[in-house]
Scaffold this active site. Structure first.
Site, PDB file in Angstrom:
ATOM      1  N   ASP A   1      17.373  25.733  18.500  1.00  0.00           N
ATOM      2  CA  ASP A   1      16.333  25.984  17.467  1.00  0.00           C
ATOM      3  C   ASP A   1      16.764  25.131  16.178  1.00  0.00           C
ATOM      4  O   ASP A   1      17.325  24.075  16.435  1.00  0.00           O
ATOM      5  CB  ASP A   1      16.143  27.233  17.268  1.00  0.00           C
ATOM      6  CG  ASP A   1      14.888  27.897  16.617  1.00  0.00           C
ATOM      7  OD1 ASP A   1      14.424  27.252  15.556  1.00  0.00           O
ATOM      8  OD2 ASP A   1      14.207  28.662  17.415  1.00  0.00           O
TER       9      ASP A   1
ATOM     10  N   HIS B   1      15.939  21.521  16.649  1.00  0.00           N
ATOM     11  CA  HIS B   1      14.520  21.520  16.035  1.00  0.00           C
ATOM     12  C   HIS B   1      14.731  20.905  14.605  1.00  0.00           C
ATOM     13  O   HIS B   1      13.588  21.122  13.825  1.00  0.00           O
ATOM     14  CB  HIS B   1      13.630  22.944  15.918  1.00  0.00           C
ATOM     15  CG  HIS B   1      13.605  23.447  17.113  1.00  0.00           C
ATOM     16  ND1 HIS B   1      12.653  24.853  17.252  1.00  0.00           N
ATOM     17  CD2 HIS B   1      13.683  23.192  18.514  1.00  0.00           C
ATOM     18  CE1 HIS B   1      12.653  25.038  18.690  1.00  0.00           C
ATOM     19  NE2 HIS B   1      13.196  24.036  19.207  1.00  0.00           N
TER      20      HIS B   1
END
Length: 389
Positions: A215, A238
């Protein structure tokens, strides 16, 4: 003869001094041993070390240890350090942590240090398979590896966090708090494993750190102020994100971010600001600066997304109420994984102000990347893609 007497006196003094040193608390002295559970031993060591009136150091030597959830607090009577050179493993079964927010919590301490070559292994693979939060708003609560809460003048140095069940690190209410040489590692497929999440904290620095996870490498929650991210490698992950913000009422403003000299490789996003539409939060985001960034095959290298709505958990009928201002993207170079290297989608109800693109040189398959913009008129200097609506 005089020399011999002096040597004996010096030897006795040093021997006595060594015995008098109360500052080192080796986990073995409290019953902690490799290949065993050291939860009780660590709690006992913390209690004594925190009560010491001189600087104290808890030592966990090389070896593999088990540890259940711990939550240790100050205030302590003097600076305290936890030195870990071993590997500490969390329970594999998420249920064994009994729903705690974080597996290991340190709170309410001034002058705290966590150091060493050690690894905190969250053993999260089982938990990731159980994570259905994308489709279930009442999903099972999974524990993060670390909670650093209300610490001041403190540093996390050289430690590795591995395979957390949820976020790796949550920083809350801290002031003058530094990560230096920190490492975060988890596979790209690990769900919701943000590397370092910062909220309601002032003067947090993330320096010389390598983050690979599933993430956001670093994410800023509400109330984050005076944050520095420098010399950080991110990927997989991310990207480095401000937000998401605006989802809840009573969020605090986010202001004063510098992201500098960072490299992002094979990430889903590069440097990003994200807010929710159709949500009550109104606190502003201002004074955000991203500079000297290298991106390698990053899908969205530069992005402001005020229509952030993952898993379709909201609608976009009402624009975001969060005002974004004074944002600069400078000297950002490398390769985009998508044709649009710059995406600036601001709120139609609160257009972005004071956005600057300077020397943003991105390519996609060898050709210059393009830019897409809405509700923003960025100032462009040097080489940078021109906005298209």
């Amino acid at each position: 003869m005089k020399f011999a007497i002096t040597s004996i006196v010096l030897f006795l003094f040093l021997a006595d001094f060594g015995r008098a040193q109360p500052g080192v608390f080796d986990i073995s002295k409290f019953g902690g041993a490799p290949n065993a559970d050291i939860t009780t031993a660590f709690l006992s060591a913390w209690k004594e070390a925190c009560a010491s009136t001189t600087p104290a150091k808890i030592v966990i030597p090389a070896g593999t240890y088990k540890m259940n959830a711990v939550d240790v607090k100050g205030p302590c009577k003097a600076p305290i350090e936890v030195r870990v050179d071993g590997t500490i493993q969390a329970p594999t079964n998420p249920d064994d942590l009994k729903g705690v927010d974080q597996w290991i919590k340190f709170g309410y301490v001034d002058f705290f240090t966590l150091s060493g070559n050690g690894i905190f292994d969250g053993q999260g693979a089982t938990a990731w398979k159980q994570n259905d939060c994308g489709s279930n708003t009442n999903c099972k609560k999974l524990s993060m590896n670390f909670g650093f809460n209300f610490l001041k003048h403190s540093v996390i140095r050289d430690i590795t966090t591995k395979d957390s069940k949820n976020f790796h690190v949550n920083v809350l209410g801290c002031n003058n708090f530094t990560f230096d040489g920190f490492k975060v590692t988890a596979p790209a497929t690990s769900l919701n494993t943000d590397g370092i999440h910062i909220g309601r904290s002032i003067d947090v620095k993330v320096l010389n750190t390598n983050i690979g996870t599933g993430d956001d490498c670093i994410s800023l929650g509400d109330g984050s102020k005076q944050i520095t991210v420098q010399n950080v490698n991110c990927g997989p992950g991310h990207g480095i994100s401000v937000g998401s913000l605006g989802k809840y009422p009573n969020e605090e403003p986010v202001e004063g971010l510098l992201v500098k000299n960072c490299t992002l490789t094979d990430t889903d996003n590069g440097v990003r600001i994200k807010t929710w539409p159709s949500a009550p939060g109104t606190s502003p985001i201002t004074d955000m600066h991203f500079e000297d960034i290298t991106v390698v095959n990053v899908k969205n290298p530069v992005i402001i997304d005020q229509e952030y709505c993952p898993w379709n958990q909201c609608n976009k009928q009402t624009p975001s109420k969060v005002k974004i201002s004074k944002v600069s993207f400078k000297n950002i170079k490398g390769t985009s994984g998508t044709p649009e290297g710059v995406i600036l989608i601001c709120s139609s109800g609160n257009p972005c102000e004071g956005v600057e693109l300077s020397d943003v040189d991105l390519t996609f398959n060898g050709a210059p990347a393009t830019a897409k913009c809405a509700n923003v008129k960025p100032v462009i200097t040097g080489k940078a893609p021109t906005c298209a609506a």
